[in-house]
Design a protein around this motif. Structure first.
Motif, PDB file in Angstrom:
ATOM      1  N   SER A   1      53.432  71.214  68.503  1.00 50.85           N
ATOM      2  CA  SER A   1      52.614  70.746  67.466  1.00 50.85           C
ATOM      3  C   SER A   1      52.119  71.547  66.387  1.00 50.85           C
ATOM      4  O   SER A   1      51.816  72.679  66.846  1.00 50.85           O
ATOM      5  N   THR A   2      52.187  71.039  65.295  1.00 54.68           N
ATOM      6  CA  THR A   2      51.651  72.273  64.259  1.00 54.68           C
ATOM      7  C   THR A   2      51.203  71.372  62.926  1.00 54.68           C
ATOM      8  O   THR A   2      51.583  70.190  62.825  1.00 54.68           O
ATOM      9  N   ALA A   3      50.569  72.125  62.269  1.00 56.46           N
ATOM     10  CA  ALA A   3      49.776  71.454  61.184  1.00 56.46           C
ATOM     11  C   ALA A   3      50.435  71.815  59.815  1.00 56.46           C
ATOM     12  O   ALA A   3      50.272  71.401  58.590  1.00 56.46           O
ATOM     13  N   TYR A   4      51.584  72.555  60.241  1.00 58.97           N
ATOM     14  CA  TYR A   4      52.339  73.209  58.963  1.00 58.97           C
ATOM     15  C   TYR A   4      53.603  72.366  58.625  1.00 58.97           C
ATOM     16  O   TYR A   4      54.640  72.327  59.527  1.00 58.97           O
ATOM     17  N   SER A   5      53.691  71.918  57.663  1.00 55.86           N
ATOM     18  CA  SER A   5      54.634  71.020  57.057  1.00 55.86           C
ATOM     19  C   SER A   5      55.860  71.208  56.236  1.00 55.86           C
ATOM     20  O   SER A   5      56.850  70.691  55.972  1.00 55.86           O
ATOM     21  N   GLY A   6      55.708  72.733  55.812  1.00 56.05           N
ATOM     22  CA  GLY A   6      56.689  73.331  55.026  1.00 56.05           C
ATOM     23  C   GLY A   6      58.217  73.547  55.886  1.00 56.05           C
ATOM     24  O   GLY A   6      58.135  73.862  57.060  1.00 56.05           O
ATOM     25  N   THR A   7      59.152  72.877  55.156  1.00 56.32           N
ATOM     26  CA  THR A   7      60.309  73.007  55.820  1.00 56.32           C
ATOM     27  C   THR A   7      60.827  74.396  56.137  1.00 56.32           C
ATOM     28  O   THR A   7      61.291  74.806  57.050  1.00 56.32           O
ATOM     29  N   GLU A   8      60.429  75.393  55.498  1.00 60.01           N
ATOM     30  CA  GLU A   8      60.783  76.909  55.586  1.00 60.01           C
ATOM     31  C   GLU A   8      60.208  77.382  56.911  1.00 60.01           C
ATOM     32  O   GLU A   8      60.767  77.880  57.864  1.00 60.01           O
ATOM     33  N   TYR A   9      58.929  76.838  57.167  1.00 55.71           N
ATOM     34  CA  TYR A   9      58.102  77.217  58.660  1.00 55.71           C
ATOM     35  C   TYR A   9      58.962  76.426  59.603  1.00 55.71           C
ATOM     36  O   TYR A   9      59.098  77.032  60.590  1.00 55.71           O
ATOM     37  N   LEU A  10      59.012  75.161  59.532  1.00 55.37           N
ATOM     38  CA  LEU A  10      59.692  74.544  60.542  1.00 55.37           C
ATOM     39  C   LEU A  10      61.126  74.985  61.130  1.00 55.37           C
ATOM     40  O   LEU A  10      61.434  74.861  62.157  1.00 55.37           O
ATOM     41  N   GLU A  11      61.591  75.354  60.138  1.00 55.77           N
ATOM     42  CA  GLU A  11      63.033  75.792  60.429  1.00 55.77           C
ATOM     43  C   GLU A  11      63.029  76.998  61.193  1.00 55.77           C
ATOM     44  O   GLU A  11      63.975  77.292  61.872  1.00 55.77           O
ATOM     45  N   ARG A  12      61.998  77.993  61.186  1.00 54.54           N
ATOM     46  CA  ARG A  12      61.851  79.014  61.923  1.00 54.54           C
ATOM     47  C   ARG A  12      61.664  78.644  63.285  1.00 54.54           C
ATOM     48  O   ARG A  12      61.558  79.796  64.076  1.00 54.54           O
ATOM     49  N   ILE A  13      61.104  77.552  63.644  1.00 56.23           N
ATOM     50  CA  ILE A  13      61.062  77.151  64.916  1.00 56.23           C
ATOM     51  C   ILE A  13      62.146  76.932  65.701  1.00 56.23           C
ATOM     52  O   ILE A  13      62.860  76.017  65.413  1.00 56.23           O
ATOM     53  N   SER A  14      62.728  77.841  66.483  1.00 58.18           N
ATOM     54  CA  SER A  14      64.128  77.586  67.003  1.00 58.18           C
ATOM     55  C   SER A  14      64.230  76.209  67.914  1.00 58.18           C
ATOM     56  O   SER A  14      63.524  76.077  68.554  1.00 58.18           O
ATOM     57  N   SER A  15      65.446  75.646  67.633  1.00 58.95           N
ATOM     58  CA  SER A  15      65.832  74.570  68.340  1.00 58.95           C
ATOM     59  C   SER A  15      66.075  75.043  70.047  1.00 58.95           C
ATOM     60  O   SER A  15      65.812  74.088  70.829  1.00 58.95           O
ATOM     61  N   ASP A  16      66.467  76.159  70.145  1.00 60.62           N
ATOM     62  CA  ASP A  16      66.629  76.521  71.537  1.00 60.62           C
ATOM     63  C   ASP A  16      65.560  76.624  72.366  1.00 60.62           C
ATOM     64  O   ASP A  16      65.534  76.766  73.595  1.00 60.62           O
ATOM     65  N   ILE A  17      64.172  76.654  71.733  1.00 61.57           N
ATOM     66  CA  ILE A  17      63.099  76.816  72.532  1.00 61.57           C
ATOM     67  C   ILE A  17      62.198  75.760  72.518  1.00 61.57           C
ATOM     68  O   ILE A  17      60.927  75.880  72.990  1.00 61.57           O
ATOM     69  N   HIS A  18      62.681  74.516  72.021  1.00 58.89           N
ATOM     70  CA  HIS A  18      61.741  73.367  71.990  1.00 58.89           C
ATOM     71  C   HIS A  18      62.723  72.190  72.122  1.00 58.89           C
ATOM     72  O   HIS A  18      63.880  72.083  71.849  1.00 58.89           O
ATOM     73  N   GLU A  19      62.264  71.190  72.342  1.00 55.62           N
ATOM     74  CA  GLU A  19      62.615  69.935  72.415  1.00 55.62           C
ATOM     75  C   GLU A  19      62.093  68.981  71.338  1.00 55.62           C
ATOM     76  O   GLU A  19      62.673  67.552  71.530  1.00 55.62           O
ATOM     77  N   GLY A  20      61.349  69.309  70.513  1.00 57.15           N
ATOM     78  CA  GLY A  20      60.660  68.497  69.469  1.00 57.15           C
ATOM     79  C   GLY A  20      59.662  68.958  68.981  1.00 57.15           C
ATOM     80  O   GLY A  20      59.099  69.909  69.575  1.00 57.15           O
ATOM     81  N   TYR A  21      58.900  68.509  67.961  1.00 57.72           N
ATOM     82  CA  TYR A  21      57.737  69.041  67.334  1.00 57.72           C
ATOM     83  C   TYR A  21      56.943  67.570  66.791  1.00 57.72           C
ATOM     84  O   TYR A  21      57.522  66.696  66.286  1.00 57.72           O
ATOM     85  N   LEU A  22      55.592  67.773  66.804  1.00 55.06           N
ATOM     86  CA  LEU A  22      54.756  66.974  66.161  1.00 55.06           C
ATOM     87  C   LEU A  22      53.990  67.430  64.872  1.00 55.06           C
ATOM     88  O   LEU A  22      53.708  68.586  65.192  1.00 55.06           O
ATOM     89  N   LEU A  23      54.013  66.789  63.868  1.00 51.41           N
ATOM     90  CA  LEU A  23      53.234  67.342  62.705  1.00 51.41           C
ATOM     91  C   LEU A  23      51.924  66.529  62.695  1.00 51.41           C
ATOM     92  O   LEU A  23      51.803  65.343  62.620  1.00 51.41           O
ATOM     93  N   LYS A  24      50.891  67.662  62.807  1.00 49.80           N
ATOM     94  CA  LYS A  24      49.559  66.840  62.916  1.00 49.80           C
ATOM     95  C   LYS A  24      49.235  66.686  61.448  1.00 49.80           C
ATOM     96  O   LYS A  24      49.450  67.064  60.292  1.00 49.80           O
ATOM     97  N   PRO A  25      48.423  65.607  61.156  1.00 49.36           N
ATOM     98  CA  PRO A  25      47.931  64.640  62.104  1.00 49.36           C
ATOM     99  C   PRO A  25      48.939  63.691  62.587  1.00 49.36           C
ATOM    100  O   PRO A  25      49.719  63.276  61.610  1.00 49.36           O
TER     101      PRO A  25
END
Length: 233
Positions: free
Chosen positions: A80-104
């Motif tokens: 879960s993250t409050a950061y919506s920038g594409t550049e930041y989200l792309e840095r979250i590797s798909s290999d270490i998670h199964e999904g993400y939630l954008l706050k709120p």
């Protein structure tokens, strides 16, 4: 009933999430706000999914905690993250998670993220397991096991080495040659006196440089043919 560990440093939000999950017929295993408490809980308790905030209390952030969890447990992680920038989200590797939630987020988006997080993890478990292995890195007093598959490249910096992963970078007091000896040769190649590259991230190359997406790295003279053979081009 599926049990979920909530790792969230905003107490009110964490309690709200817990209430929503309970109404969705999930069991809240625990609510913690830092990596140490999360790891301590996982040592003694079983959970089915971890809802993990990226910015949490303590020296380890959510990404580093995810590395720690992946090293020891086969558990799905939803960031879960409050950061919506594409550049930041792309840095979250798909290999270490199964999904993400954008706050709120809404109750429906939470429901969907948890459902598909569990489903994707089940699908991953049925596939052939990737080659295991990780590089142990000391960061802020903690030993962080960084999977080989997460490391993009390493760069020499005097008596130090910068380790660049898909999620973040680390500065380690050790020379590049030492890392070259530790990392699997079939996956990593010393392309220059100052650079060691994970060849799986090579997007393109010529006789002078390698393109690793947004990063270009010089290659030493005469390496072009070896690189072609290595990549089976």
């Amino acid at each position: 009933m599926k049990k979920i560990l909530i790792v969230e440093d905003e107490a009110e939000l964490a309690n709200n999430i817990g209430e929503i999950l309970s109404n969705l017929d999930y069991k809240v295993a625990a609510i913690v706000d830092n990596a140490s408490s999360a790891l301590e809980f996982l040592e003694k308790n079983e959970v089915n999914l971890i809802l993990l905030d990226i910015l949490i209390h303590g020296d380890l952030d959510g990404i580093d905690l995810a590395y720690q969890i992946r090293e020891k447990y086969n558990l799905p992680i939803v960031f879960s993250t409050a950061y919506s920038g594409t550049e930041y989200l792309e840095r979250i590797s798909s290999d270490i998670h199964e999904g993400y939630l954008l706050k709120p987020f809404t109750m429906d988006s939470l429901k969907t993220a948890v459902f598909f997080g569990l489903k994707r993890h089940e699908e991953k478990s049925t596939k052939e397991t990737k080659a295991k292995g990780s590089l142990k890195i000391m960061d802020k007093g903690y030993l962080v096991p960084v999977p080989y598959s997460e490391i993009v490249y390493l760069q020499a910096d005097g008596l130090y080495t910068k380790v660049f992963t898909k999620a973040k970078s680390y500065l380690v007091r050790d020379i590049l040659k030492s890392f070259e000896e530790k990392l699997p040769s079939e996956q990593f190649l010393r392309v220059h006196k100052s650079f060691l590259v994970n060849i799986s991230f090579v997007a393109s190359f010529n006789a002078k440089k390698i393109n690793l997406g947004e990063t270009n790295i010089p290659i030493r003279r005469g390496l072009y043919k070896e690189l072609i053979d290595k990549l089976n081009v």
